[in-house]
Write a protein that holds these residues in place. Structure first.
Motif, PDB file in Angstrom:
ATOM      1  N   ILE A  10      57.860  23.866 -35.891  1.00 11.04           N
ATOM      2  CA  ILE A  10      57.297  24.029 -34.548  1.00 11.04           C
ATOM      3  C   ILE A  10      58.245  24.939 -33.779  1.00 11.04           C
ATOM      4  CG2 ILE A  10      56.673  22.905 -32.373  1.00 11.04           C
ATOM      5  CD1 ILE A  10      56.273  20.303 -34.042  1.00 11.04           C
ATOM      6  N   GLN A  11      57.706  25.993 -33.195  1.00 11.53           N
ATOM      7  CA  GLN A  11      58.493  26.918 -32.382  1.00 11.53           C
ATOM      8  C   GLN A  11      57.860  27.020 -31.007  1.00 11.53           C
ATOM      9  OE1 GLN A  11      57.864  30.271 -34.990  1.00 11.53           O
ATOM     10  NE2 GLN A  11      60.035  30.268 -35.572  1.00 11.53           N
ATOM     11  N   THR A  12      58.699  27.001 -30.002  1.00  2.67           N
ATOM     12  CA  THR A  12      58.227  27.243 -28.642  1.00  2.67           C
ATOM     13  C   THR A  12      59.367  27.905 -27.891  1.00  2.67           C
ATOM     14  OG1 THR A  12      57.079  26.265 -26.745  1.00  2.67           O
ATOM     15  CG2 THR A  12      58.880  24.972 -27.701  1.00  2.67           C
ATOM     16  N   GLU A  13      59.180  28.118 -26.613  1.00  6.05           N
ATOM     17  CA  GLU A  13      60.260  28.679 -25.816  1.00  6.05           C
ATOM     18  C   GLU A  13      60.172  28.164 -24.395  1.00  6.05           C
ATOM     19  OE1 GLU A  13      59.898  32.938 -26.188  1.00  6.05           O
ATOM     20  OE2 GLU A  13      58.177  33.026 -24.874  1.00  6.05           O
ATOM     21  N   ALA A  14      61.329  27.974 -23.815  1.00 10.84           N
ATOM     22  CA  ALA A  14      61.423  27.646 -22.394  1.00 10.84           C
ATOM     23  C   ALA A  14      61.601  28.960 -21.666  1.00 10.84           C
ATOM     24  CB  ALA A  14      62.612  26.728 -22.142  1.00 10.84           C
ATOM     25  N   VAL A  15      60.658  29.278 -20.796  1.00 10.07           N
ATOM     26  CA  VAL A  15      60.732  30.495 -19.995  1.00 10.07           C
ATOM     27  C   VAL A  15      60.665  30.036 -18.546  1.00 10.07           C
ATOM     28  CG1 VAL A  15      59.702  32.732 -19.469  1.00 10.07           C
ATOM     29  CG2 VAL A  15      59.591  31.829 -21.798  1.00 10.07           C
ATOM     30  N   ARG A  38      67.342  24.903 -17.170  1.00  9.87           N
ATOM     31  CA  ARG A  38      67.810  23.710 -17.893  1.00  9.87           C
ATOM     32  C   ARG A  38      66.800  22.569 -17.792  1.00  9.87           C
ATOM     33  NH1 ARG A  38      69.490  19.258 -16.275  1.00  9.87           N
ATOM     34  NH2 ARG A  38      69.912  19.983 -14.168  1.00  9.87           N
ATOM     35  N   LEU A  39      66.192  22.398 -16.622  1.00  8.31           N
ATOM     36  CA  LEU A  39      65.191  21.340 -16.455  1.00  8.31           C
ATOM     37  C   LEU A  39      64.020  21.532 -17.416  1.00  8.31           C
ATOM     38  CD1 LEU A  39      65.189  21.084 -12.554  1.00  8.31           C
ATOM     39  CD2 LEU A  39      65.936  19.297 -14.158  1.00  8.31           C
ATOM     40  N   VAL A  40      63.575  22.770 -17.573  1.00  2.00           N
ATOM     41  CA  VAL A  40      62.446  23.052 -18.471  1.00  2.00           C
ATOM     42  C   VAL A  40      62.865  22.874 -19.929  1.00  2.00           C
ATOM     43  CG1 VAL A  40      60.810  24.831 -19.234  1.00  2.00           C
ATOM     44  CG2 VAL A  40      61.291  24.523 -16.792  1.00  2.00           C
ATOM     45  N   VAL A  41      64.053  23.353 -20.298  1.00  2.00           N
ATOM     46  CA  VAL A  41      64.554  23.161 -21.665  1.00  2.00           C
ATOM     47  C   VAL A  41      64.639  21.670 -21.977  1.00  2.00           C
ATOM     48  CG1 VAL A  41      66.561  23.403 -23.181  1.00  2.00           C
ATOM     49  CG2 VAL A  41      65.812  25.345 -21.807  1.00  2.00           C
ATOM     50  N   ARG A  71      65.147  32.808 -20.842  1.00  2.00           N
ATOM     51  CA  ARG A  71      64.372  32.351 -21.989  1.00  2.00           C
ATOM     52  C   ARG A  71      65.275  31.692 -23.017  1.00  2.00           C
ATOM     53  NH1 ARG A  71      64.047  33.950 -27.085  1.00  2.00           N
ATOM     54  NH2 ARG A  71      62.110  33.746 -28.218  1.00  2.00           N
ATOM     55  N   SER A  72      64.837  30.555 -23.547  1.00  2.00           N
ATOM     56  CA  SER A  72      65.518  29.898 -24.668  1.00  2.00           C
ATOM     57  C   SER A  72      64.489  29.531 -25.718  1.00  2.00           C
ATOM     58  CB  SER A  72      66.230  28.614 -24.213  1.00  2.00           C
ATOM     59  OG  SER A  72      67.308  28.904 -23.365  1.00  2.00           O
ATOM     60  N   ALA A  73      64.676  30.033 -26.936  1.00  2.00           N
ATOM     61  CA  ALA A  73      63.789  29.657 -28.045  1.00  2.00           C
ATOM     62  C   ALA A  73      64.153  28.241 -28.491  1.00  2.00           C
ATOM     63  CB  ALA A  73      63.947  30.637 -29.197  1.00  2.00           C
ATOM     64  N   LEU A  87      50.133  18.339 -29.846  1.00  3.30           N
ATOM     65  CA  LEU A  87      51.189  19.141 -29.215  1.00  3.30           C
ATOM     66  C   LEU A  87      50.757  19.652 -27.843  1.00  3.30           C
ATOM     67  CD1 LEU A  87      52.838  21.299 -32.016  1.00  3.30           C
ATOM     68  CD2 LEU A  87      53.946  19.650 -30.519  1.00  3.30           C
ATOM     69  N   ILE A  88      49.516  20.093 -27.720  1.00  2.00           N
ATOM     70  CA  ILE A  88      49.023  20.552 -26.420  1.00  2.00           C
ATOM     71  C   ILE A  88      49.108  19.408 -25.418  1.00  2.00           C
ATOM     72  CG2 ILE A  88      46.972  21.288 -25.124  1.00  2.00           C
ATOM     73  CD1 ILE A  88      46.177  22.891 -27.685  1.00  2.00           C
ATOM     74  N   ASP A  89      48.623  18.235 -25.801  1.00  2.00           N
ATOM     75  CA  ASP A  89      48.661  17.080 -24.900  1.00  2.00           C
ATOM     76  C   ASP A  89      50.091  16.704 -24.526  1.00  2.00           C
ATOM     77  OD1 ASP A  89      45.905  16.888 -24.882  1.00  2.00           O
ATOM     78  OD2 ASP A  89      45.828  15.264 -26.370  1.00  2.00           O
ATOM     79  N   LEU A  90      50.998  16.815 -25.481  1.00  2.00           N
ATOM     80  CA  LEU A  90      52.384  16.422 -25.253  1.00  2.00           C
ATOM     81  C   LEU A  90      53.148  17.430 -24.391  1.00  2.00           C
ATOM     82  CD1 LEU A  90      54.414  14.194 -26.232  1.00  2.00           C
ATOM     83  CD2 LEU A  90      55.194  15.889 -27.882  1.00  2.00           C
ATOM     84  N   LEU A  91      52.912  18.703 -24.620  1.00  2.00           N
ATOM     85  CA  LEU A  91      53.703  19.742 -23.957  1.00  2.00           C
ATOM     86  C   LEU A  91      53.097  20.261 -22.659  1.00  2.00           C
ATOM     87  CD1 LEU A  91      54.800  21.866 -27.044  1.00  2.00           C
ATOM     88  CD2 LEU A  91      56.083  20.072 -25.862  1.00  2.00           C
ATOM     89  N   HIS A  92      51.799  20.092 -22.472  1.00  2.00           N
ATOM     90  CA  HIS A  92      51.133  20.704 -21.313  1.00  2.00           C
ATOM     91  C   HIS A  92      50.871  19.694 -20.213  1.00  2.00           C
ATOM     92  CE1 HIS A  92      48.790  23.523 -19.036  1.00  2.00           C
ATOM     93  NE2 HIS A  92      47.828  22.643 -18.967  1.00  2.00           N
ATOM     94  N   PRO A  93      51.150  19.987 -18.965  1.00  2.00           N
ATOM     95  CA  PRO A  93      51.910  21.162 -18.547  1.00  2.00           C
ATOM     96  C   PRO A  93      53.405  20.906 -18.705  1.00  2.00           C
ATOM     97  CG  PRO A  93      51.232  19.911 -16.617  1.00  2.00           C
ATOM     98  CD  PRO A  93      50.668  19.205 -17.827  1.00  2.00           C
ATOM     99  N   SER A  94      54.127  21.915 -19.158  1.00  2.00           N
ATOM    100  CA  SER A  94      55.579  21.792 -19.298  1.00  2.00           C
ATOM    101  C   SER A  94      56.201  21.783 -17.907  1.00  2.00           C
ATOM    102  CB  SER A  94      56.148  22.953 -20.116  1.00  2.00           C
ATOM    103  OG  SER A  94      56.222  24.114 -19.306  1.00  2.00           O
ATOM    104  N   GLY A  95      57.479  21.538 -17.872  1.00  2.00           N
ATOM    105  CA  GLY A  95      58.186  21.569 -16.601  1.00  2.00           C
ATOM    106  C   GLY A  95      58.118  22.915 -15.915  1.00  2.00           C
ATOM    107  N   ALA A  96      57.799  23.972 -16.661  1.00  3.04           N
ATOM    108  CA  ALA A  96      57.669  25.299 -16.054  1.00  3.04           C
ATOM    109  C   ALA A  96      56.400  25.407 -15.224  1.00  3.04           C
ATOM    110  CB  ALA A  96      57.676  26.375 -17.140  1.00  3.04           C
ATOM    111  N   LEU A  97      55.431  24.522 -15.454  1.00  2.00           N
ATOM    112  CA  LEU A  97      54.156  24.566 -14.737  1.00  2.00           C
ATOM    113  C   LEU A  97      53.849  23.281 -13.985  1.00  2.00           C
ATOM    114  CD1 LEU A  97      51.848  26.189 -17.412  1.00  2.00           C
ATOM    115  CD2 LEU A  97      52.650  27.215 -15.301  1.00  2.00           C
TER     116      LEU A  97
END
Length: 189
Positions: A10-15, A38-41, A71-73, A87-97
């Protein structure tokens, strides 16, 4: 995110954390931007940890035509293999959104609020899920929505305790201008 069902990677990135301008000198990376990032990571790592141990790359600048993002991969080899939908349910919305700490949409704060209706399509996951379950999903954090003869430009900022109203507002305007520039919608000066 990318989900590879053949390797269980699984790959994602904190932007998160934005600087206006096509390239940013390191002196523009403030404590506030680093905290926001850092909060989003931390949020993404916390969510992904149920599947294994995420590895986080050092912060880098992602240079775009009119702004830069921190950005951090993030990558992990999943010990428990999720579906793309999970994964969509778990990650969305991320702290970035979304809101940090994460709140359930059943939380009383949302009782009289149709949260996703207010967001419209801003921040919506979009992508491809293959027959084998592998997936590539992106999130529309900058977009144009034409509705009822009105053109809307979605943009937001990461608010922290160190945020200053004026600089956050200028960041929203700068992000909107970048979308307008991309689509040649800014009037000539």
């Amino acid at each position: 995110f990318n989900l590879d069902r053949t390797t269980n990677i699984i790959q994602t990135e904190a932007v998160a954390g934005s600087i206006l301008g096509p390239s940013a000198p390191l002196k523009q990376i403030t404590e506030k931007l680093l905290e926001e990032h850092r909060l989003v990571v931390d949020d993404l790592v916390s969510q992904l940890s149920v599947f294994g141990t995420p590895r986080v790359e050092d912060v880098r600048l992602k240079n775009l035509s009119s702004l830069c993002h921190l950005r951090s991969a993030i990558e992990l080899e999943a010990e428990i293999i999720p579906s793309a939908e999970n994964l969509i349910d778990l990650l969305h919305p991320s702290g970035a959104l979304g809101i940090l700490p994460r709140l359930s949409l059943k939380d009383p704060i949302y009782k009289n609020l149709d949260y996703q209706k207010l967001r419209t399509k801003f921040g919506s996951p979009f992508g491809l899920i293959k027959a084998d379950g592998s997936a590539q999903i992106i999130v529309a954090i900058r977009n144009l929505i034409y509705e009822n003869k009105i053109l809307k430009v979605g943009a937001g900022v990461g608010l922290t305790a160190k945020s200053e109203l004026e600089s956050e507002w200028l960041e929203v305007l700068g992000k909107q201008a970048s979308v307008k520039d991309f689509f040649s919608l800014n009037p000539p000066t």
